[in-house]
Design a protein around this motif. Structure first.
Motif, PDB file in Angstrom:
ATOM      1  N   LYS A  68      17.693 -37.952  91.044  1.00 37.37           N
ATOM      2  CA  LYS A  68      17.909 -38.519  89.775  1.00 37.37           C
ATOM      3  C   LYS A  68      17.025 -37.478  88.695  1.00 37.37           C
ATOM      4  N   PRO A  69      15.862 -36.757  88.803  1.00 32.87           N
ATOM      5  CA  PRO A  69      15.528 -35.905  87.622  1.00 32.87           C
ATOM      6  C   PRO A  69      16.605 -34.684  87.622  1.00 32.87           C
ATOM      7  N   ILE A  70      17.279 -34.276  88.633  1.00 33.50           N
ATOM      8  CA  ILE A  70      18.382 -33.175  88.360  1.00 33.50           C
ATOM      9  C   ILE A  70      19.250 -33.743  87.620  1.00 33.50           C
ATOM     10  N   TYR A  71      19.560 -35.082  87.975  1.00 26.70           N
ATOM     11  CA  TYR A  71      20.796 -35.869  87.181  1.00 26.70           C
ATOM     12  C   TYR A  71      20.634 -36.112  85.829  1.00 26.70           C
ATOM     13  N   ASP A  72      19.203 -36.586  85.408  1.00 19.84           N
ATOM     14  CA  ASP A  72      18.666 -36.512  84.124  1.00 19.84           C
ATOM     15  C   ASP A  72      18.802 -35.373  83.297  1.00 19.84           C
ATOM     16  N   SER A  73      18.579 -34.083  83.789  1.00 19.12           N
ATOM     17  CA  SER A  73      18.726 -32.770  83.070  1.00 19.12           C
ATOM     18  C   SER A  73      20.054 -32.562  82.981  1.00 19.12           C
TER      19      SER A  73
END
Length: 428
Positions: free
Chosen positions: A391-396
């Motif tokens: 999710k952190p990668i996706y949010d970026s």
């Protein structure tokens, strides 16, 4: 005598002045060098070194026929075909495809290189000047990011016609939202924004649509966002997710066609006049379409049957897991074969009228635990959401795209700004 003396003195003075002046040298002429045009090149060859012939494959043409007419012997043609078959199957050249012959610049004009355009981007070079070499190559491709906003007047494809935009963008959107929006039930006033890529060969020749990077579709007042996310940890490597990281894909498509139109629903109490109004249960859902329309697998699975039998006509049956199976009847052509593993959305056949059918359609049958059920009444499972660690990668990736989408005015907002245009497309 006095006048003669004076005149002689003047002449002498003029002569002395003239002799005192330096002789002017002529201005040198500067040589202007014109730029030398570089020799024309294409496909990795200097075209000036050859006689160039451009043509398209015509009905009755073959690789051998084309080369033989360009003075290549049958023995050499056979040797070329045998040598390159792992790279290029010469039997599969298609009518209408462009090709180029590079011929020797002598009286024979014998073919030395055959170039076959597989599509706008990819081509095959068969060089038999010194030995035989075949290579698959691609033209340089430029990717241009574009933004578009539209408002539905009747349906999605006609809206894209009004936008003068490639309708493939509409088809890609239909694929993305296939599980969340029924595109046969769009309402006037529904609206959308899209960020997508368009491909160009050699910077100028349109070569189709790339991926849709992000979109939002407002249907019945509800906005559904979709963001493309690519990661090696995902099944298939990429998919579309909403702003919360939930997958837009469900385990099953709503129907087996790109644009689904139900012509007859699952009905266990169906009565037909032709059979004297006796109850003849219909355990499938019929989707109408023109003959030859591609039929899609509604979920990943393994083909367990692909045959022609009785009233079913040509059909394919897929086992998806221990619970679900699907069946597709009355096909004109079966593409999937027994044992094939097919992915959701993959073409497995085409619509036809084989078996007992009064018109072109595909009868879609849905099995749960060995029993035929109505798929529209089933609470079908959704695909897995993003794993927490992704999710952190996706949010970026998602958040900048969301800001970009939100900055694109909807079509109705364009009208407020400029009443001469309600729809707009812009290159970034």
């Amino acid at each position: 005598m006095r006048l003669t003396t004076i005149f002689t003195a003047l002449l002498l003075a003029i002569s002395l002045v003239a002799c005192g002046e330096k002789e002017e040298k002529p201005t040198p002429v500067q040589e202007v060098k014109l730029p030398v045009e570089p020799p024309a090149q294409a496909y990795g060859y200097v075209l000036d070194d050859y006689v160039v012939e451009r043509d398209t494959v015509k009905s009755g043409d073959s690789f051998g026929k084309i080369l033989f007419e360009s003075h290549v012997g049958y023995g050499t043609i056979q040797q070329i075909s045998d040598t390159i078959q792992e790279v290029f199957d010469t039997r599969k050249i298609q009518v209408g495809k462009p090709y180029v012959l590079l011929k020797s610049k002598d009286t024979t004009e014998t073919a030395q290189v055959f170039i076959y355009e597989k599509n706008k981007e990819d081509y095959v070079v068969v060089d038999f000047q010194d030995g035989v070499v075949a290579e698959e190559k691609s033209h340089p491709v430029t990717i241009v990011e574009k933004e578009i906003s539209g408002i539905i007047s009747s349906n999605l494809s006609s809206t894209f016609d009004e936008l003068d935009t490639n309708v493939l963008v509409a088809y890609r959107m239909a694929d993305i939202y296939a599980w969340t929006i029924d595109f046969f039930k769009l309402q006037e006033g529904d609206r959308f924004k899209v960020i997508y890529e368009e491909r160009f060969v050699n910077d100028t020749v349109p070569a189709g649509i790339g991926r849709i990077k992000a979109s939002v579709f407002e249907h019945k007042g509800k906005s559904v966002y979709a963001y493309y996310f690519q990661n090696d940890s995902l099944p298939g490597g990429s998919d579309y997710y909403d702003e919360n990281g939930d997958n837009l894909r469900r385990a099953f498509l709503k129907g087996p066609l790109k644009f689904n139109r139900v012509s007859s629903r699952y009905n266990l109490k169906r009565r037909i006049k032709y059979y004297g109004y006796k109850v003849r249960p219909h355990k499938g859902t019929d989707f109408a379409g023109a003959i030859g329309t591609p039929i899609l697998a509604t979920a990943d699975g393994t083909v367990i049957k692909s045959e022609r039998r009785g009233g079913n006509g040509n059909y394919v049956k897929i086992r998806h897991n221990g619970t679900y199976e699907t069946q597709y009847l009355h096909m004109q052509k079966r593409i999937a074969r027994v044992g094939d593993y097919v992915r959701q959305g993959e073409v497995i056949g085409t619509i036809g009228m084989t078996g007992n059918t009064g018109g072109p359609h595909v009868c879609y049958r849905f099995w749960k635990n060995g029993r035929q059920v109505d798929p529209f009444r089933e609470d079908l499972p959704a695909s897995e959401p993003l794993a927490d660690y992704l999710k952190p990668i996706y949010d970026s990736v998602m958040q900048p795209l969301q800001r970009q989408l939100d900055a694109i005015p909807f079509a109705t907002e364009y009208k407020e700004i400029d009443d001469s245009s309600t729809l707009q497309e812009q290159d970034l």
